[in-house]
Design an enzyme around this catalytic site. Structure first.
Site, PDB file in Angstrom:
ATOM      1  CG  ASP A   1       6.497  -2.249  -1.579  1.00 40.64           C
ATOM      2  OD1 ASP A   1       6.054  -2.736  -2.636  1.00 40.64           O
ATOM      3  OD2 ASP A   1       5.872  -1.452  -0.859  1.00 40.64           O
TER       4      ASP A   1
ATOM      5  CE  LYS B   1       7.312   0.916  -3.212  1.00 45.49           C
ATOM      6  NZ  LYS B   1       6.589   1.462  -2.038  1.00 45.49           N
TER       7      LYS B   1
ATOM      8  CG  HIS C   1       2.662  -6.212  -3.350  1.00 47.26           C
ATOM      9  ND1 HIS C   1       3.827  -6.506  -4.032  1.00 47.26           N
ATOM     10  CD2 HIS C   1       2.710  -4.882  -3.088  1.00 47.26           C
ATOM     11  CE1 HIS C   1       4.541  -5.409  -4.168  1.00 47.26           C
ATOM     12  NE2 HIS C   1       3.883  -4.398  -3.598  1.00 47.26           N
ATOM     13  CG  HIS C   2       1.140  -3.294  -6.488  1.00 44.72           C
ATOM     14  ND1 HIS C   2       0.520  -2.301  -5.753  1.00 44.72           N
ATOM     15  CD2 HIS C   2       2.434  -3.310  -6.082  1.00 44.72           C
ATOM     16  CE1 HIS C   2       1.408  -1.720  -4.949  1.00 44.72           C
ATOM     17  NE2 HIS C   2       2.583  -2.323  -5.136  1.00 44.72           N
TER      18      HIS C   2
HETATM   19 FE   LIG Z   1       4.306  -2.384  -3.770  1.00 43.06          FE
HETATM   20 FE   LIG Z   2       4.107  -1.640   1.390  1.00 45.85          FE
END
Ligand SMILES: [Fe+2]
Ligand SMILES: [Fe+2]
Length: 408
Positions: free
Chosen positions: A261, A264, A315-316
């Site tokens: 992530d 982010k 990952h999505h």
């Molecule tokens: Fe994510």
């Molecule tokens: Fe995560």
């Protein structure tokens, strides 16, 4: 009469005597000198064979990549080194490799009596006499030292900083001089390897630490708990192994996982930490973290960061093609991407978040079964349920209310 020089050079003859020269004394001298030469040739030959063994043993040693196999390798090689000798008066029992950073003397590898104490302080396991001798040599500063303390041999390399790598061989008896030499040469080679392994491990630890701290900075900003990345990383490695990845690839995966992530860091606080539901526009911004993460990592040549780049990107994604950002389907999604998707979702469901309570395990399992073949690869869901006991163990170790356990 043949000229003396001519005969000695042209034929395999080492001395030339005329009949009148052949006194008993001359013959004695000649025989004695010849026997001495024969003895010396034998010593040279034995040394040569010994050196060949040292070179072979060293080459074997350098194949050992990991310190835990390393000490066993040393023991095996030193034993075979000595066993090649004629009348060995020295039998090796245990060996220990130690690093000494001026404050701590840490056992990095060991066999026999030292095997169970790796990671511990060598001060606790070495006889006082040996420890004192090591200290005394270390204080002499940079250099290579080899010495016997009773029936034990200590070889050490002291570096500029005063840091030392030490090999301690515990045995019975005293080897012949020639074997002592071989041990010294071998130990010197081994210590260079120990030094390299130490530096290599230090680099790997640093890399791991940097990746983990970076990931934690992101997680802290998005107010997730610090153990989320640890659990996802452990879970990812476990499922990777279960899906057939080898240990090396699975470990690389574990180390890269915390970066999933990382994108982010480019998402504004107002969206990242919004307590309520995101609007469509906000969700579009939120979704961009996958590609952002990929952009941050994709230019690196490092294996670890390449793996991190693809799992940040994927990952999505969902097995049936309904995920984002690329809408990849099935095996178009890399294995690390597929696994991270499952590990990340599973951990989010079973954990407490600011916007939700943890789900009961049964509900989570029901959802995973329901998403088999939709969000998640069917084989991966099977692998997950096969691994339940090991998964529960990870969750006991890295509970959110527990102390920071283990490495990232
Ligand atoms: Fe994510
Ligand atoms: Fe995560």
């Amino acid at each position: 009469q043949a000229p003396e020089r001519d005969v000695i050079v042209r034929y395999d003859i080492n001395d030339y005597k005329e009949k009148t020269d052949l006194s008993a004394t001359k013959l004695f001298t000649l025989m004695y000198a010849t026997l001495r030469s024969y003895r010396d040739i034998n010593i040279i030959e034995a040394s040569r064979r010994g050196l060949v063994r040292v070179i072979e043993s060293s080459a074997e040693m350098f194949k050992e990549q990991f310190l835990d196999n390393f000490a066993n390798g040393v023991l095996k090689q030193v034993s075979s080194l000595l066993a090649g000798g004629r009348d060995v008066a020295f039998s090796l029992e245990d060996a220990a490799a130690v690093t000494h950073d001026k404050k701590e003397m840490t056992l990095v590898a060991g066999t026999g009596r030292f095997a169970g104490n790796v990671g511990g302080s060598a001060w606790d396991f070495f006889p006082a006499r040996v420890a004192a001798a090591i200290e005394e040599h270390r204080e002499r500063g940079r250099g290579e030292y080899g010495f016997w303390v009773g029936g034990s041999y200590v070889g050490m390399v002291v570096g500029n900083s005063g840091r030392a790598s030490i090999l301690y061989l515990v045995g019975e008896g005293k080897p012949a001089e020639i074997d002592t030499h071989l041990i010294q040469i071998f130990v010197r080679n081994v210590l260079i390897a120990v030094e390299n392994l130490y530096l290599r491990n230090a680099l790997i630890d640093t890399q791991r630490e940097v990746v983990y701290r970076l990931a934690q900075a992101v997680e802290t900003r998005s107010k997730e708990t610090g153990n989320h990345v640890k659990r996802v990383a452990e879970l990812s490695k476990l499922l990777g192994r279960e899906m057939g990845m080898n240990e090396y690839d699975a470990e690389t995966f574990r180390l890269a996982s915390p970066l999933h992530d990382i994108g982010k860091i480019g998402i504004p606080d107002a969206i990242l930490n919004k307590p309520g539901k995101l609007t469509n526009d906000e969700f579009t911004v939120m979704k961009s973290h996958a590609e952002l993460g990929y952009d941050i990592l994709k230019h690196s040549d490092r294996e670890l960061l390449q793996v991190a780049a693809s799992l940040a990107y994927e990952h999505h994604e969902k097995w049936d093609g309904s995920g984002y950002p690329q809408g990849l389907k099935g095996e178009q999604i890399s294995l690390v991407g597929r696994i991270t998707a499952l590990a990340d979702v599973y951990d989010a469901l079973v954990s407490r978040r600011c916007y939700k309570e943890p789900w009961p395990e049964d509900d989570v399992h029901a959802l995973l079964r329901d998403e088999k073949g939709k969000h998640f690869q069917p084989e991966l869901i099977d692998a997950f349920f096969r691994s339940l006991p090991a998964i529960r163990e990870i969750y006991t170790r890295y509970r959110d209310d527990a102390d920071e356990g283990g490495a990232a």
